[in-house]
Design a protein around this motif. Structure first.
Motif, PDB file in Angstrom:
ATOM      1  N   ALA A  35      33.469  46.913  38.528  1.00 42.20           N
ATOM      2  CA  ALA A  35      32.166  46.260  38.907  1.00 42.20           C
ATOM      3  C   ALA A  35      32.260  44.799  39.513  1.00 42.20           C
ATOM      4  O   ALA A  35      31.368  44.275  39.899  1.00 42.20           O
ATOM      5  CB  ALA A  35      31.372  46.610  37.849  1.00 42.20           C
ATOM      6  N   GLY A  36      33.421  44.175  39.295  1.00 43.86           N
ATOM      7  CA  GLY A  36      33.496  42.631  39.800  1.00 43.86           C
ATOM      8  C   GLY A  36      33.020  41.789  38.385  1.00 43.86           C
ATOM      9  O   GLY A  36      32.802  40.537  38.860  1.00 43.86           O
ATOM     10  N   TRP A  37      32.743  42.244  37.228  1.00 43.80           N
ATOM     11  CA  TRP A  37      32.380  41.564  36.406  1.00 43.80           C
ATOM     12  C   TRP A  37      33.387  40.325  35.997  1.00 43.80           C
ATOM     13  O   TRP A  37      34.460  40.703  35.650  1.00 43.80           O
ATOM     14  CB  TRP A  37      31.968  42.048  35.084  1.00 43.80           C
ATOM     15  N   PRO A  38      33.240  39.051  35.936  1.00 46.52           N
ATOM     16  CA  PRO A  38      33.965  37.936  35.615  1.00 46.52           C
ATOM     17  C   PRO A  38      34.144  37.928  34.131  1.00 46.52           C
ATOM     18  O   PRO A  38      33.391  38.623  33.284  1.00 46.52           O
ATOM     19  CB  PRO A  38      33.478  36.609  36.188  1.00 46.52           C
ATOM     20  N   SER A  39      35.313  37.419  33.746  1.00 43.37           N
ATOM     21  CA  SER A  39      35.760  37.119  32.215  1.00 43.37           C
ATOM     22  C   SER A  39      35.713  35.740  32.105  1.00 43.37           C
ATOM     23  O   SER A  39      35.512  34.794  32.955  1.00 43.37           O
ATOM     24  CB  SER A  39      36.812  37.864  31.872  1.00 43.37           C
ATOM     25  N   HIS A  40      35.812  34.974  31.055  1.00 41.22           N
ATOM     26  CA  HIS A  40      36.025  33.592  30.723  1.00 41.22           C
ATOM     27  C   HIS A  40      37.292  33.079  31.335  1.00 41.22           C
ATOM     28  O   HIS A  40      37.088  31.962  31.663  1.00 41.22           O
ATOM     29  CB  HIS A  40      36.013  33.398  29.044  1.00 41.22           C
ATOM     30  N   VAL A  41      38.165  33.928  31.619  1.00 42.63           N
ATOM     31  CA  VAL A  41      39.471  33.235  32.219  1.00 42.63           C
ATOM     32  C   VAL A  41      39.521  33.783  33.739  1.00 42.63           C
ATOM     33  O   VAL A  41      40.491  33.352  34.488  1.00 42.63           O
ATOM     34  CB  VAL A  41      40.407  33.876  31.623  1.00 42.63           C
ATOM     35  N   THR A  42      38.361  34.276  34.427  1.00 37.07           N
ATOM     36  CA  THR A  42      38.422  34.435  35.693  1.00 37.07           C
ATOM     37  C   THR A  42      38.274  33.186  36.178  1.00 37.07           C
ATOM     38  O   THR A  42      37.562  32.268  36.256  1.00 37.07           O
ATOM     39  CB  THR A  42      37.037  35.365  36.180  1.00 37.07           C
ATOM     40  N   PRO A  43      39.432  33.203  37.234  1.00 36.72           N
ATOM     41  CA  PRO A  43      39.615  31.609  38.028  1.00 36.72           C
ATOM     42  C   PRO A  43      38.127  31.312  38.773  1.00 36.72           C
ATOM     43  O   PRO A  43      37.918  30.162  38.618  1.00 36.72           O
ATOM     44  CB  PRO A  43      40.589  31.871  39.122  1.00 36.72           C
ATOM     45  N   ASP A  44      37.629  32.155  39.580  1.00 41.87           N
ATOM     46  CA  ASP A  44      36.482  31.790  40.415  1.00 41.87           C
ATOM     47  C   ASP A  44      35.224  32.825  39.685  1.00 41.87           C
ATOM     48  O   ASP A  44      35.039  34.023  40.157  1.00 41.87           O
ATOM     49  CB  ASP A  44      36.663  32.256  41.923  1.00 41.87           C
ATOM     50  N   VAL A  45      34.584  32.209  38.937  1.00 41.33           N
ATOM     51  CA  VAL A  45      33.451  33.136  38.252  1.00 41.33           C
ATOM     52  C   VAL A  45      32.291  33.730  39.127  1.00 41.33           C
ATOM     53  O   VAL A  45      31.926  34.771  39.420  1.00 41.33           O
ATOM     54  CB  VAL A  45      32.665  32.513  37.063  1.00 41.33           C
ATOM     55  N   ALA A  46      32.095  32.566  40.338  1.00 37.11           N
ATOM     56  CA  ALA A  46      31.309  33.024  41.183  1.00 37.11           C
ATOM     57  C   ALA A  46      31.528  34.183  42.091  1.00 37.11           C
ATOM     58  O   ALA A  46      31.009  35.350  42.457  1.00 37.11           O
ATOM     59  CB  ALA A  46      30.780  31.920  42.221  1.00 37.11           C
ATOM     60  N   ALA A  47      32.922  34.383  42.429  1.00 35.13           N
ATOM     61  CA  ALA A  47      33.416  35.433  43.136  1.00 35.13           C
ATOM     62  C   ALA A  47      33.612  36.689  42.229  1.00 35.13           C
ATOM     63  O   ALA A  47      33.761  37.794  42.917  1.00 35.13           O
ATOM     64  CB  ALA A  47      34.822  35.077  43.859  1.00 35.13           C
ATOM     65  N   GLY A  48      33.801  36.535  41.085  1.00 42.69           N
ATOM     66  CA  GLY A  48      34.310  37.777  40.188  1.00 42.69           C
ATOM     67  C   GLY A  48      35.536  38.223  40.425  1.00 42.69           C
ATOM     68  O   GLY A  48      36.353  37.304  40.597  1.00 42.69           O
ATOM     69  N   ILE A  49      35.777  39.527  40.029  1.00 40.56           N
ATOM     70  CA  ILE A  49      37.217  39.942  40.206  1.00 40.56           C
ATOM     71  C   ILE A  49      37.026  41.099  41.295  1.00 40.56           C
ATOM     72  O   ILE A  49      35.994  41.820  41.203  1.00 40.56           O
ATOM     73  CB  ILE A  49      37.668  40.318  38.999  1.00 40.56           C
ATOM     74  N   GLU A  50      38.164  41.337  42.146  1.00 41.19           N
ATOM     75  CA  GLU A  50      37.859  42.550  43.175  1.00 41.19           C
ATOM     76  C   GLU A  50      37.900  43.878  42.520  1.00 41.19           C
ATOM     77  O   GLU A  50      37.363  44.743  43.225  1.00 41.19           O
ATOM     78  CB  GLU A  50      38.921  42.255  44.046  1.00 41.19           C
ATOM     79  N   SER A  51      38.676  44.067  41.401  1.00 42.20           N
ATOM     80  CA  SER A  51      38.776  45.346  40.849  1.00 42.20           C
ATOM     81  C   SER A  51      39.742  45.360  39.607  1.00 42.20           C
ATOM     82  O   SER A  51      40.469  44.142  39.378  1.00 42.20           O
ATOM     83  CB  SER A  51      39.406  46.386  41.771  1.00 42.20           C
ATOM     84  N   ALA A  52      39.647  46.218  38.909  1.00 38.48           N
ATOM     85  CA  ALA A  52      40.606  46.266  37.643  1.00 38.48           C
ATOM     86  C   ALA A  52      42.185  46.047  37.957  1.00 38.48           C
ATOM     87  O   ALA A  52      43.046  45.753  37.313  1.00 38.48           O
ATOM     88  CB  ALA A  52      40.504  47.608  36.848  1.00 38.48           C
ATOM     89  N   ALA A  53      42.754  46.699  39.147  1.00 36.92           N
ATOM     90  CA  ALA A  53      43.922  46.551  39.711  1.00 36.92           C
ATOM     91  C   ALA A  53      44.221  45.062  39.889  1.00 36.92           C
ATOM     92  O   ALA A  53      45.439  44.756  39.853  1.00 36.92           O
ATOM     93  CB  ALA A  53      44.046  47.195  41.012  1.00 36.92           C
ATOM     94  N   ALA A  54      43.249  44.240  40.029  1.00 36.52           N
ATOM     95  CA  ALA A  54      43.739  42.868  39.966  1.00 36.52           C
ATOM     96  C   ALA A  54      43.631  42.009  38.810  1.00 36.52           C
ATOM     97  O   ALA A  54      43.904  40.753  38.657  1.00 36.52           O
ATOM     98  CB  ALA A  54      42.561  42.226  41.118  1.00 36.52           C
ATOM     99  N   LEU A  55      43.670  42.580  37.457  1.00 37.71           N
ATOM    100  CA  LEU A  55      43.462  42.188  36.203  1.00 37.71           C
ATOM    101  C   LEU A  55      45.014  41.566  36.115  1.00 37.71           C
ATOM    102  O   LEU A  55      46.150  42.131  36.214  1.00 37.71           O
ATOM    103  CB  LEU A  55      43.373  43.118  35.222  1.00 37.71           C
ATOM    104  N   THR A  56      45.169  40.313  35.564  1.00 37.37           N
ATOM    105  CA  THR A  56      46.238  39.637  35.150  1.00 37.37           C
ATOM    106  C   THR A  56      46.158  39.827  33.336  1.00 37.37           C
ATOM    107  O   THR A  56      45.468  40.474  33.038  1.00 37.37           O
ATOM    108  CB  THR A  56      46.169  38.276  35.336  1.00 37.37           C
ATOM    109  N   ALA A  57      47.271  39.698  32.918  1.00 37.58           N
ATOM    110  CA  ALA A  57      47.794  39.678  31.615  1.00 37.58           C
ATOM    111  C   ALA A  57      46.491  39.014  30.722  1.00 37.58           C
ATOM    112  O   ALA A  57      45.873  39.413  29.895  1.00 37.58           O
ATOM    113  CB  ALA A  57      49.137  39.567  31.069  1.00 37.58           C
TER     114      ALA A  57
END
Length: 182
Positions: free
Chosen positions: A127-149
């Motif tokens: 859903a694009g929800w950022p976490s505390h470690v997301t580099p760009d909180v405003a942009a969110g995350i593109e998908s679960a496939a983009a999740l880093t460790a």
């Protein structure tokens, strides 16, 4: 004479409509385990600190030990007993299969909460929800496939494994996150 307030509630639990009359102080965890016999959800700390009681409520992960059952009334709950119903086909959910394949469990006590929490975390990332470690909180995350460790570790930080299966848990979630059809 018992003067404790009770309320009749209705929930959809693992695909089945359920009604129960409960003491207003009963937690969702105790409703599931003690009243409905769904003992897959575990009672660990009873303070919302270990994640063993994590279930999905309306698609979002919650610590069921902190949620009053009456406040969940009208909601949809998925416990570990219902996770396989989220899969395509008759087998285990891909996350359950990944946990087995990656040796992501030892004693298994935390596993139901880990799996439910991981499902919620993957949905949040999709859903694009950022976490505390997301580099760009405003942009969110593109998908679960983009999740880093680091993203997965942060998103799962509320779920403890006392046996030390964290590497396997991380590997299992990483494997499933990489697949677009969960």
């Amino acid at each position: 004479m018992d003067t404790t307030p009770h309320t009749e509630i209705g929930l959809r639990i693992n695909g089945a409509d359920t009604t129960a009359t409960v003491d207003n102080r009963v937690t969702l965890l105790d409703l599931l385990r003690e009243h409905l016999g769904l003992t897959g959800t575990k009672k660990g700390c009873d303070h919302g600190q270990c994640g063993a009681c994590t279930v999905l409520l309306n698609g979002q992960r919650v610590n069921s030990c902190l949620k009053l059952a009456v406040s969940a009334s009208g909601g949809t709950v998925v416990t570990i007993e219902g996770v396989h119903d989220l899969a395509d086909g008759d087998g285990l959910h891909p996350l359950q299969e990944a946990f087995v394949a990656n040796d992501a469990l030892q004693c298994g006590y935390c596993t139901p909460g880990q799996i439910c929490s991981a499902l919620g975390a993957l949905a949040e990332a999709d859903a694009g929800w950022p976490s505390h470690v997301t580099p760009d909180v405003a942009a969110g995350i593109e998908s679960a496939a983009a999740l880093t460790a680091d993203e997965i570790r942060e998103r799962m930080s509320g779920n403890l494994c006392r046996c030390g299966a964290h590497r396997g848990i991380l590997a299992a979630i990483t494997e499933v996150a990489a697949v677009t059809n969960r």
